[in-house]
Structures are given as C-alpha cells and as structure tokens.
Design an enzyme around this catalytic site. Structure first.
Site, PDB file in Angstrom:
ATOM      1  N   THR A 121      -2.539  -3.945  -6.466  1.00 21.39           N
ATOM      2  CA  THR A 121      -3.290  -4.922  -7.556  1.00 21.39           C
ATOM      3  C   THR A 121      -4.366  -3.994  -8.189  1.00 21.39           C
ATOM      4  O   THR A 121      -4.598  -4.286  -9.624  1.00 21.39           O
ATOM      5  CB  THR A 121      -4.075  -5.949  -6.691  1.00 21.39           C
ATOM      6  OG1 THR A 121      -2.927  -6.890  -5.839  1.00 21.39           O
ATOM      7  CG2 THR A 121      -4.563  -7.074  -7.846  1.00 21.39           C
ATOM      8  N   THR A 164       2.476  -9.193   4.066  1.00 19.24           N
ATOM      9  CA  THR A 164       2.195  -8.374   5.233  1.00 19.24           C
ATOM     10  C   THR A 164       3.366  -7.416   5.368  1.00 19.24           C
ATOM     11  O   THR A 164       4.413  -8.007   5.424  1.00 19.24           O
ATOM     12  CB  THR A 164       2.164  -9.087   6.589  1.00 19.24           C
ATOM     13  OG1 THR A 164       0.975  -9.903   6.506  1.00 19.24           O
ATOM     14  CG2 THR A 164       2.126  -8.476   7.799  1.00 19.24           C
ATOM     15  N   ASP A 213       0.964  -3.871   8.070  1.00 20.93           N
ATOM     16  CA  ASP A 213      -0.295  -3.495   7.204  1.00 20.93           C
ATOM     17  C   ASP A 213      -0.279  -5.166   6.504  1.00 20.93           C
ATOM     18  O   ASP A 213       0.388  -5.338   5.697  1.00 20.93           O
ATOM     19  CB  ASP A 213       0.432  -2.635   6.495  1.00 20.93           C
ATOM     20  CG  ASP A 213      -0.466  -2.502   5.020  1.00 20.93           C
ATOM     21  OD1 ASP A 213      -1.594  -2.797   4.761  1.00 20.93           O
ATOM     22  OD2 ASP A 213       0.143  -1.987   4.084  1.00 20.93           O
ATOM     23  N   ILE A 214      -1.476  -5.498   6.711  1.00 22.33           N
ATOM     24  CA  ILE A 214      -1.913  -7.165   6.204  1.00 22.33           C
ATOM     25  C   ILE A 214      -2.512  -6.854   4.973  1.00 22.33           C
ATOM     26  O   ILE A 214      -3.763  -6.734   4.803  1.00 22.33           O
ATOM     27  CB  ILE A 214      -2.687  -7.829   7.431  1.00 22.33           C
ATOM     28  CG1 ILE A 214      -2.124  -7.644   8.867  1.00 22.33           C
ATOM     29  CG2 ILE A 214      -2.923  -9.281   6.836  1.00 22.33           C
ATOM     30  CD1 ILE A 214      -2.812  -8.343   9.969  1.00 22.33           C
ATOM     31  N   TYR A 240     -18.483   9.752   4.670  1.00 18.14           N
ATOM     32  CA  TYR A 240     -18.798   8.689   3.908  1.00 18.14           C
ATOM     33  C   TYR A 240     -19.973   7.804   4.341  1.00 18.14           C
ATOM     34  O   TYR A 240     -19.948   7.625   5.484  1.00 18.14           O
ATOM     35  CB  TYR A 240     -17.291   7.654   3.789  1.00 18.14           C
ATOM     36  CG  TYR A 240     -17.417   6.848   2.638  1.00 18.14           C
ATOM     37  CD1 TYR A 240     -16.801   6.989   1.264  1.00 18.14           C
ATOM     38  CD2 TYR A 240     -17.597   5.507   2.587  1.00 18.14           C
ATOM     39  CE1 TYR A 240     -16.493   6.351   0.379  1.00 18.14           C
ATOM     40  CE2 TYR A 240     -17.569   4.437   1.692  1.00 18.14           C
ATOM     41  CZ  TYR A 240     -16.991   5.052   0.631  1.00 18.14           C
ATOM     42  OH  TYR A 240     -17.003   4.187  -0.598  1.00 18.14           O
ATOM     43  N   ASP A 257      -6.363  -0.183   5.044  1.00 16.01           N
ATOM     44  CA  ASP A 257      -5.276   0.627   4.746  1.00 16.01           C
ATOM     45  C   ASP A 257      -5.217   2.041   4.169  1.00 16.01           C
ATOM     46  O   ASP A 257      -4.696   2.987   3.950  1.00 16.01           O
ATOM     47  CB  ASP A 257      -4.506  -0.297   3.624  1.00 16.01           C
ATOM     48  CG  ASP A 257      -5.525  -0.739   2.483  1.00 16.01           C
ATOM     49  OD1 ASP A 257      -7.039  -0.835   2.709  1.00 16.01           O
ATOM     50  OD2 ASP A 257      -4.985  -1.194   1.255  1.00 16.01           O
ATOM     51  N   ARG A 258      -6.613   2.405   3.415  1.00 23.06           N
ATOM     52  CA  ARG A 258      -6.876   3.553   2.737  1.00 23.06           C
ATOM     53  C   ARG A 258      -7.034   4.680   3.747  1.00 23.06           C
ATOM     54  O   ARG A 258      -6.843   5.789   3.870  1.00 23.06           O
ATOM     55  CB  ARG A 258      -8.356   3.384   1.825  1.00 23.06           C
ATOM     56  CG  ARG A 258      -8.073   2.367   0.755  1.00 23.06           C
ATOM     57  CD  ARG A 258      -9.182   2.069   0.048  1.00 23.06           C
ATOM     58  NE  ARG A 258      -9.516   3.160  -1.015  1.00 23.06           N
ATOM     59  CZ  ARG A 258     -10.647   3.307  -1.984  1.00 23.06           C
ATOM     60  NH1 ARG A 258     -11.432   2.397  -1.745  1.00 23.06           N
ATOM     61  NH2 ARG A 258     -10.688   4.381  -2.712  1.00 23.06           N
TER      62      ARG A 258
END
Length: 259
Positions: free
Chosen positions: A126, A12, A6-7, A94, A103-104
């Site tokens: 963040t 990472t 997961d970058i 969507y 990542d979502r």
C-alpha cells in the site's frame, strides 16, 4: 512443520516451513480472525500436517491475540511474536525500535541471511517501503513513500475526469489517451522515484553494488526495468519469519546442551 503468519491490514499471509524452506503458502483475508472462521482457515491450510511451532509478525494489534489463541487451541503451541526483543539475525540501530513494523524486521532478517550486509529491501505494498541493513548488520531505518496503487487511486478520487486505471507495463512515453498518460506517469515515473532513492542509499552506504531485494504486489512489474533490483522474492517476509524461528530453535538446543 512451522506455521508462519504475516498479518496485514487486508490479508494474512500464511506459510508452512521446515528447517530449510517454505513448502506451502496461501493468503486469507485478515477479517476472518474476527468472523470466527480462523480455525477452519488454519485447518484447511495445514491439512493434516503436524504443526510443532508458530511465529508471526503483525501490523494489526487487534488480530494478534486472536491468531495466537487459534493456534494454541488447534495445536497447543504458543506463537512467537516477532518484535525488537525477539528479532534474531540482525541488530537494531534505531532510536525507537518498538515503532518499527515487525514485517520490516522480518524482511531485514531475510535479506541479511541470504544476501549479507549492507543490503536494502524494497517492499511494494500500500506504501512502498525501503528497509536498510547497514554494513554492521543492523537494521538502520528506511524510507516510506506512497504506494503505486495509492497514488493512482488518489488521482481518480480527487479529480473529476481521471479514471481509475489498472496498472500494467506500458512502452509509450507520450500518452495518446488519458489512461496512457496516467500509466506513463505511474509506471515510468514510479521507476524514476525508486531509482533515485536507491542511488541515494547506495551513496549513503558507500556500496557501489548494493544488494537490493524487492517484494510485494508490484515488485515484478517495477523490477522488470530496474537493474538496480537484484532479486524479486514475493515470500521474503515469510522467509524472514522462518530465519528468525530457526535462530530461536538453535538457541534452545544450545541451552539444553550440558556445560
């Protein structure tokens, strides 16, 4: 073993998994992919374990080819890159799927696999992101708000007298110092923001007991007094990658079976 990556912009997140679970995880600075230290980092993380496949999600497009090249050089395997076309376990409802952070998508796959649908993931990074999987099992969109640290750092940077604070739990509701006042606004006030948005999502999805899973740096702190959050899972994104990889493995095995 399957290598999960997961970058993110800062770190990472690395994981090693078998078909059932994540067995090892570690964070390395993402800058290592640009410093020529990636191969050493991967060797240290995996030790002598055999890696038979890899899957990644990345919000740093410049790092993606470097990661794939490092994995290919060490183990001779091609990394599966998570995106709308490679997503498994959930659909997508969507308008522009290519604009969804991978990542979502990983979070959505994990929450649907383990908690069913509809469900919501709250990721405290963040920014704080809410990702919604609807009753039909589709990623339906979400919400983005300023992250907890970003909000307090902004106050420090844009005012002359407000200090930078270390975010922690606070019991008081009337501050007796500048730091206390800022912590109350940040912690109690931020919980209010999360609670209000989860209530609105519950009404929108017509689900009174909406499964909500939290992940990210401040997930445990925020969830401590938010009964709306069912589970805190710091490895949710890596778990989503594992779930998607397993779905692809099943597809490959079925394709090899004689008709």
């Amino acid at each position: 073993m399957i290598l999960l990556l997961d970058i993110g912009n800062t770190n990472t997140h690395l994981g090693l998994a078998n078909a059932r679970r994540i067995v090892r995880h570690e964070d390395i600075p993402t800058r290592r992919w640009y410093e020529g230290a990636a191969d050493k980092a991967l060797a240290w993380f995996t030790r002598s374990r055999l890696v038979e496949g890899a899957i990644l999600c990345s919000v740093v497009p410049q790092a993606t080819p470097r990661v794939r090249a490092a994995v290919k050089a060490r183990w001779g395997v091609d990394s599966l890159v998570l995106g709308p076309k490679t997503l498994r376990g959930v659909g997508i409802d969507y308008p522009k799927p290519e604009t969804i952070g991978p990542d979502r998508l990983a979070n959505a796959a994990a929450v649907a696999h383990h908690f069913g649908t509809p469900a919501v993931v709250v990721d405290f990074g963040t920014a704080v992101t809410f990702d919604v999987v609807n009753a039909a099992g589709n990623y339906a969109g979400g919400i983005i708000a300023p992250g907890l640290a970003a909000m307090t750092d902004y106050l420090h940077e844009k005012t002359a007298l407000l200090p930078r604070i270390k975010i922690r739990e606070i019991k008081e509701i009337v501050g007796k110092s500048t730091e206390q006042a800022m912590l109350i606004g940040a912690v109690h006030g931020y919980r209010g923001l999360i609670r209000e948005l989860l209530l609105a999502l519950s009404l929108e999805l017509k689900e009174h007991r909406l499964p909500v899973v939290a992940t990210g740096g401040y997930a445990r702190l925020m969830a401590a007094k938010l009964p709306e959050i069912m589970v805190v899972d710091p490895l949710l994104t890596l778990e989503g990658l594992r779930v998607v990889w397993n779905a692809h493995r099943v597809e490959r095995e079925m394709a090899r079976q004689p008709i």
